[in-house]
Design a protein around this motif. Structure first.
Motif, PDB file in Angstrom:
ATOM      1  N   CYS A 112      -2.663  -6.890   7.276  1.00  0.00           N
ATOM      2  CA  CYS A 112      -2.576  -5.894   6.208  1.00  0.00           C
ATOM      3  C   CYS A 112      -3.901  -5.143   6.115  1.00  0.00           C
ATOM      4  O   CYS A 112      -4.845  -5.434   6.851  1.00  0.00           O
ATOM      5  CB  CYS A 112      -2.248  -6.560   4.877  1.00  0.00           C
ATOM      6  N   LEU A 113      -3.954  -4.200   5.208  1.00  0.00           N
ATOM      7  CA  LEU A 113      -5.169  -3.444   4.895  1.00  0.00           C
ATOM      8  C   LEU A 113      -5.217  -3.227   3.396  1.00  0.00           C
ATOM      9  O   LEU A 113      -4.171  -3.170   2.739  1.00  0.00           O
ATOM     10  CB  LEU A 113      -5.166  -2.080   5.590  1.00  0.00           C
ATOM     11  N   PRO A 114      -6.403  -3.071   2.828  1.00  0.00           N
ATOM     12  CA  PRO A 114      -6.474  -2.741   1.402  1.00  0.00           C
ATOM     13  C   PRO A 114      -6.020  -1.293   1.179  1.00  0.00           C
ATOM     14  O   PRO A 114      -6.144  -0.450   2.068  1.00  0.00           O
ATOM     15  CB  PRO A 114      -7.955  -2.908   1.064  1.00  0.00           C
TER      16      PRO A 114
ATOM     17  N   GLN B 242      -5.141   8.133   5.373  1.00  0.00           N
ATOM     18  CA  GLN B 242      -5.284   7.952   6.818  1.00  0.00           C
ATOM     19  C   GLN B 242      -5.784   6.551   7.158  1.00  0.00           C
ATOM     20  O   GLN B 242      -5.266   5.912   8.062  1.00  0.00           O
ATOM     21  CB  GLN B 242      -6.255   9.004   7.367  1.00  0.00           C
ATOM     22  N   ILE B 243      -6.780   6.056   6.457  1.00  0.00           N
ATOM     23  CA  ILE B 243      -7.339   4.735   6.737  1.00  0.00           C
ATOM     24  C   ILE B 243      -6.390   3.633   6.257  1.00  0.00           C
ATOM     25  O   ILE B 243      -6.213   2.618   6.938  1.00  0.00           O
ATOM     26  CB  ILE B 243      -8.733   4.573   6.083  1.00  0.00           C
ATOM     27  N   THR B 244      -5.754   3.827   5.114  1.00  0.00           N
ATOM     28  CA  THR B 244      -4.856   2.803   4.581  1.00  0.00           C
ATOM     29  C   THR B 244      -3.683   2.548   5.520  1.00  0.00           C
ATOM     30  O   THR B 244      -3.302   1.406   5.740  1.00  0.00           O
ATOM     31  CB  THR B 244      -4.342   3.216   3.192  1.00  0.00           C
ATOM     32  N   TYR B 245      -3.115   3.592   6.089  1.00  0.00           N
ATOM     33  CA  TYR B 245      -1.928   3.453   6.934  1.00  0.00           C
ATOM     34  C   TYR B 245      -2.243   3.720   8.406  1.00  0.00           C
ATOM     35  O   TYR B 245      -1.361   4.094   9.175  1.00  0.00           O
ATOM     36  CB  TYR B 245      -0.834   4.393   6.439  1.00  0.00           C
ATOM     37  N   GLN B 246      -3.486   3.470   8.825  1.00  0.00           N
ATOM     38  CA  GLN B 246      -3.940   3.823  10.157  1.00  0.00           C
ATOM     39  C   GLN B 246      -3.175   3.138  11.286  1.00  0.00           C
ATOM     40  O   GLN B 246      -3.072   3.668  12.382  1.00  0.00           O
ATOM     41  CB  GLN B 246      -5.425   3.500  10.291  1.00  0.00           C
ATOM     42  N   TRP B 247      -2.633   1.958  11.054  1.00  0.00           N
ATOM     43  CA  TRP B 247      -1.967   1.225  12.125  1.00  0.00           C
ATOM     44  C   TRP B 247      -0.544   1.702  12.376  1.00  0.00           C
ATOM     45  O   TRP B 247       0.107   1.261  13.324  1.00  0.00           O
ATOM     46  CB  TRP B 247      -1.973  -0.273  11.807  1.00  0.00           C
ATOM     47  N   GLY B 248      -0.030   2.604  11.575  1.00  0.00           N
ATOM     48  CA  GLY B 248       1.358   3.027  11.689  1.00  0.00           C
ATOM     49  C   GLY B 248       1.732   3.584  13.049  1.00  0.00           C
ATOM     50  O   GLY B 248       2.749   3.200  13.634  1.00  0.00           O
TER      51      GLY B 248
ATOM     52  N   LEU C 193     -13.745 -14.012   4.431  1.00  0.00           N
ATOM     53  CA  LEU C 193     -14.287 -13.543   3.157  1.00  0.00           C
ATOM     54  C   LEU C 193     -13.198 -13.644   2.104  1.00  0.00           C
ATOM     55  O   LEU C 193     -12.024 -13.807   2.432  1.00  0.00           O
ATOM     56  CB  LEU C 193     -14.725 -12.077   3.260  1.00  0.00           C
ATOM     57  N   GLY C 194     -13.588 -13.497   0.852  1.00  0.00           N
ATOM     58  CA  GLY C 194     -12.605 -13.359  -0.215  1.00  0.00           C
ATOM     59  C   GLY C 194     -11.920 -12.008  -0.081  1.00  0.00           C
ATOM     60  O   GLY C 194     -12.485 -11.069   0.485  1.00  0.00           O
ATOM     61  N   SER C 195     -10.708 -11.870  -0.597  1.00  0.00           N
ATOM     62  CA  SER C 195      -9.963 -10.633  -0.388  1.00  0.00           C
ATOM     63  C   SER C 195     -10.669  -9.410  -0.988  1.00  0.00           C
ATOM     64  O   SER C 195     -10.663  -8.333  -0.391  1.00  0.00           O
ATOM     65  CB  SER C 195      -8.551 -10.756  -0.943  1.00  0.00           C
ATOM     66  N   ALA C 196     -11.291  -9.548  -2.143  1.00  0.00           N
ATOM     67  CA  ALA C 196     -11.998  -8.417  -2.750  1.00  0.00           C
ATOM     68  C   ALA C 196     -13.222  -8.030  -1.912  1.00  0.00           C
ATOM     69  O   ALA C 196     -13.500  -6.844  -1.708  1.00  0.00           O
ATOM     70  CB  ALA C 196     -12.424  -8.741  -4.174  1.00  0.00           C
ATOM     71  N   ALA C 197     -13.950  -9.020  -1.408  1.00  0.00           N
ATOM     72  CA  ALA C 197     -15.111  -8.741  -0.564  1.00  0.00           C
ATOM     73  C   ALA C 197     -14.678  -8.105   0.756  1.00  0.00           C
ATOM     74  O   ALA C 197     -15.353  -7.212   1.277  1.00  0.00           O
ATOM     75  CB  ALA C 197     -15.893 -10.023  -0.308  1.00  0.00           C
ATOM     76  N   ALA C 198     -13.547  -8.540   1.301  1.00  0.00           N
ATOM     77  CA  ALA C 198     -13.038  -7.967   2.545  1.00  0.00           C
ATOM     78  C   ALA C 198     -12.625  -6.511   2.333  1.00  0.00           C
ATOM     79  O   ALA C 198     -12.906  -5.646   3.170  1.00  0.00           O
ATOM     80  CB  ALA C 198     -11.860  -8.787   3.053  1.00  0.00           C
TER      81      ALA C 198
ATOM     82  N   ILE D 166     -14.351  -3.122   4.195  1.00  0.00           N
ATOM     83  CA  ILE D 166     -13.641  -2.047   4.886  1.00  0.00           C
ATOM     84  C   ILE D 166     -13.915  -0.702   4.210  1.00  0.00           C
ATOM     85  O   ILE D 166     -14.150   0.306   4.876  1.00  0.00           O
ATOM     86  CB  ILE D 166     -12.130  -2.346   4.941  1.00  0.00           C
ATOM     87  N   ALA D 167     -13.923  -0.683   2.887  1.00  0.00           N
ATOM     88  CA  ALA D 167     -14.125   0.568   2.148  1.00  0.00           C
ATOM     89  C   ALA D 167     -15.507   1.163   2.377  1.00  0.00           C
ATOM     90  O   ALA D 167     -15.665   2.387   2.361  1.00  0.00           O
ATOM     91  CB  ALA D 167     -13.902   0.337   0.656  1.00  0.00           C
ATOM     92  N   GLU D 168     -16.514   0.341   2.608  1.00  0.00           N
ATOM     93  CA  GLU D 168     -17.873   0.866   2.763  1.00  0.00           C
ATOM     94  C   GLU D 168     -18.212   1.271   4.190  1.00  0.00           C
ATOM     95  O   GLU D 168     -19.294   1.799   4.439  1.00  0.00           O
ATOM     96  CB  GLU D 168     -18.886  -0.148   2.255  1.00  0.00           C
ATOM     97  N   GLN D 169     -17.301   1.080   5.137  1.00  0.00           N
ATOM     98  CA  GLN D 169     -17.553   1.461   6.522  1.00  0.00           C
ATOM     99  C   GLN D 169     -17.578   2.976   6.669  1.00  0.00           C
ATOM    100  O   GLN D 169     -16.781   3.681   6.045  1.00  0.00           O
ATOM    101  CB  GLN D 169     -16.475   0.881   7.452  1.00  0.00           C
ATOM    102  N   GLN D 170     -18.480   3.468   7.481  1.00  0.00           N
ATOM    103  CA  GLN D 170     -18.546   4.899   7.771  1.00  0.00           C
ATOM    104  C   GLN D 170     -17.264   5.348   8.466  1.00  0.00           C
ATOM    105  O   GLN D 170     -16.704   6.384   8.142  1.00  0.00           O
ATOM    106  CB  GLN D 170     -19.769   5.199   8.659  1.00  0.00           C
ATOM    107  N   ASP D 171     -16.809   4.570   9.452  1.00  0.00           N
ATOM    108  CA  ASP D 171     -15.552   4.832  10.154  1.00  0.00           C
ATOM    109  C   ASP D 171     -14.750   3.539  10.145  1.00  0.00           C
ATOM    110  O   ASP D 171     -15.011   2.638  10.934  1.00  0.00           O
ATOM    111  CB  ASP D 171     -15.822   5.294  11.588  1.00  0.00           C
TER     112      ASP D 171
END
Length: 165
Positions: A36-38, A44-50, A86-91, A95-100
């Protein structure tokens, strides 16, 4: 509670509403779970694997949104790197803080109960990347693993690959 999204074929909707999401995917660390993804501000990032998941032959994908506790351990990382726990919130924050953030994935190492599902909705079918992030403009790999027989244009790609060797 962390809101996560799992992409699955539309034919699984009835089963998921009744019994939840089974933990059948095998991760790189041999853990089984649910990929899954947060849910992030970027569609685009949330559904990137589609788009990549559609390459396996499924034509219509749906998004299953579910919530898990913030401190629940999950495995997170880039698809071609070893995951970290990691904990789910930390994970989700990682992901949210990544540049890409393209190519990141999260594995919940347990089934998702039907009571944890928030909603099921359709998604745009052309969202995401194919093969790998930043693959646009690069020639596709012609090896038998990346380009199996029967794929669109596979013979031509394999022929060019063999000529380069």
């Amino acid at each position: 509670m962390t809101l996560l999204v799992h992409l699955t074929p539309a034919k699984n909707i009835r089963s998921i509403r009744r019994a939840g999401i089974r933990a059948v995917s095998v991760g790189r660390s041999d853990a089984t779970g649910v990929y899954c993804l947060p849910v992030l501000p970027s569609y685009q990032i949330t559904y990137q694997w589609g788009r990549e998941l559609r390459r396996s032959g499924q034509r219509t994908l749906v998004a299953v949104h579910f919530r898990i506790p913030d401190d629940e351990p999950v495995l997170v990382g880039h698809y071609n790197a070893p995951p970290v726990e990691l904990g789910s919130a930390a994970a989700a924050a990682l992901i949210a803080e990544q540049q890409d953030a393209r190519g990141y994935e999260l594995l919940v190492p347990r089934p998702i109960l039907a009571s944890e599902i928030h909603r099921i909705r359709g998604v745009k079918q052309v969202t995401g990347w194919r093969y790998m992030p930043n693959a646009h403009g690069m020639p596709p790999c012609g090896c038998p693993i990346c380009n199996p027989r029967g794929g669109y244009g596979a013979a031509k790609i394999r022929k060019a690959y063999m000529a380069d060797d």
